[in-house]
Design a protein around this motif. Structure first.
Motif, PDB file in Angstrom:
ATOM      1  N   GLN A   1      40.547  49.974 -34.714  1.00  0.00           N
ATOM      2  CA  GLN A   1      40.022  49.715 -36.045  1.00  0.00           C
ATOM      3  C   GLN A   1      40.758  50.481 -37.136  1.00  0.00           C
ATOM      4  OE1 GLN A   1      35.825  50.205 -34.231  1.00  0.00           O
ATOM      5  NE2 GLN A   1      35.439  49.305 -36.227  1.00  0.00           N
ATOM      6  N   PHE A   2      41.350  51.616 -36.783  1.00  0.00           N
ATOM      7  CA  PHE A   2      42.070  52.364 -37.821  1.00  0.00           C
ATOM      8  C   PHE A   2      43.531  52.582 -37.445  1.00  0.00           C
ATOM      9  CE2 PHE A   2      39.929  55.432 -35.079  1.00  0.00           C
ATOM     10  CZ  PHE A   2      40.896  56.391 -34.820  1.00  0.00           C
TER      11      PHE A   2
ATOM     12  N   PHE B   1      39.793  56.990 -42.497  1.00  0.00           N
ATOM     13  CA  PHE B   1      40.887  57.219 -41.553  1.00  0.00           C
ATOM     14  C   PHE B   1      42.161  56.525 -42.031  1.00  0.00           C
ATOM     15  CE2 PHE B   1      37.971  57.774 -37.582  1.00  0.00           C
ATOM     16  CZ  PHE B   1      37.664  59.047 -38.011  1.00  0.00           C
ATOM     17  N   LEU B   2      42.025  55.273 -42.428  1.00  0.00           N
ATOM     18  CA  LEU B   2      43.191  54.523 -42.912  1.00  0.00           C
ATOM     19  C   LEU B   2      43.754  55.156 -44.182  1.00  0.00           C
ATOM     20  CD1 LEU B   2      41.770  50.940 -42.312  1.00  0.00           C
ATOM     21  CD2 LEU B   2      43.699  51.972 -41.095  1.00  0.00           C
TER      22      LEU B   2
ATOM     23  N   VAL C   1      35.759  54.748 -40.999  1.00  0.00           N
ATOM     24  CA  VAL C   1      36.943  53.975 -40.623  1.00  0.00           C
ATOM     25  C   VAL C   1      37.914  53.827 -41.795  1.00  0.00           C
ATOM     26  CG1 VAL C   1      35.724  51.776 -41.044  1.00  0.00           C
ATOM     27  CG2 VAL C   1      37.788  51.826 -39.623  1.00  0.00           C
ATOM     28  N   GLN C   2      37.429  53.500 -42.999  1.00  0.00           N
ATOM     29  CA  GLN C   2      38.335  53.334 -44.136  1.00  0.00           C
ATOM     30  C   GLN C   2      38.946  54.666 -44.536  1.00  0.00           C
ATOM     31  OE1 GLN C   2      39.349  50.372 -45.503  1.00  0.00           O
ATOM     32  NE2 GLN C   2      40.849  51.724 -46.481  1.00  0.00           N
TER      33      GLN C   2
END
Length: 253
Positions: free
Chosen positions: A161-162, A206-207, A203-204
């Motif tokens: 996911q990331f 992490f990106l 998650v966002q």
């Protein structure tokens, strides 16, 4: 089980439940889990209720004498790199044996743990484990609130996911006909909203952190980037997001 039997004796001010659908969904069903099913408790969903199957505790592996011997063996292993290596090999072989047994039954696709959580459940096993998982989350929340303690859910993403490599994510989408890598996490968050429980989804972040620093947030020198558990950079992001959410909860905003 841990909450009911161990946690309340510490009189916590806040309960944070971490969910990781990359494992939790599969570990809530005997046929899907790669753990030794004869050494683990499971919940079943029958007639609208969760039923605990703890028959494992009556097996020979859980006799007091065997537990003492296992403890002695673990102490010895912890002092020997050679024994630790042997243990690791045995663990890997046992998991491969479990995977082969699942494949031989022919009811689950190869490498199902890498992608089934991203898809709406169609297989009976996935439907059953979602039913148990959501019932467990609801029961957990009710138990915490019955003690008058606030609860928060930390929804941890899987490495896919990331992964900053967009081509890899696109390949995962195409190979398994996935529309969103957020399906399982969205479903957990929706259940939390129904119970009016705040969630943290990093998650966002992490990106964003990888884009800002160029650092991978999962993986270690002996695994390669983006493989396995979070490293110190990933944990730092989680700590910041969790601290921020706790401050917000404490302020009542």
């Amino acid at each position: 089980i841990m909450l009911k039997n161990r946690v309340w004796q510490f009189s916590p001010d806040l309960i944070v439940l971490q969910t990781y659908t990359g494992n939790d969904l599969f570990d809530n069903h005997r046929a899907l889990s790669l753990a030794n099913s004869d050494e683990t408790p499971y919940f079943l969903f029958r007639d609208g209720k969760l039923i605990l199957d703890d028959s494992f505790s009556q097996g020979p592996k859980f006799s007091p004498a065997r537990i003492r011997l296992k403890g002695m063996g673990s102490d010895l292993m912890n002092s020997s790199i050679v024994l630790q290596s042997v243990y690791h090999v045995r663990l890997v072989l046992a998991q491969r044996k479990k995977i082969n047994a699942v494949h031989q039954r022919g009811t689950l696709p190869p490498n199902y743990q890498q992608f089934l959580s991203f898809l709406p459940p169609e297989l009976p096993e996935m439907k059953a484990t979602w039913q148990v998982t959501e019932a467990l989350l609801s029961e957990f929340i009710r138990d915490v609130r019955s003690h008058g303690v606030p609860v928060m859910i930390l929804i941890m993403p899987s490495p896919q996911q990331f992964d900053p490599d967009e081509s890899k994510r696109a390949e995962t989408f195409a190979r398994h006909k996935i529309h969103s890598l957020e399906y399982a996490d969205d479903r957990v968050e929706e259940l939390a909203k129904q119970h009016k429980v705040p969630t943290v989804r990093p998650v966002q972040r992490f990106l964003d952190e990888h884009k800002r620093t160029g650092k991978y947030l999962a993986g270690f020198p002996n695994t390669g980037p983006q493989q396995g558990h979070l490293n110190e950079f990933g944990h730092a992001v989680v700590a910041r997001e969790l601290s921020k959410a706790i401050r917000t909860l404490a302020s009542g905003n």
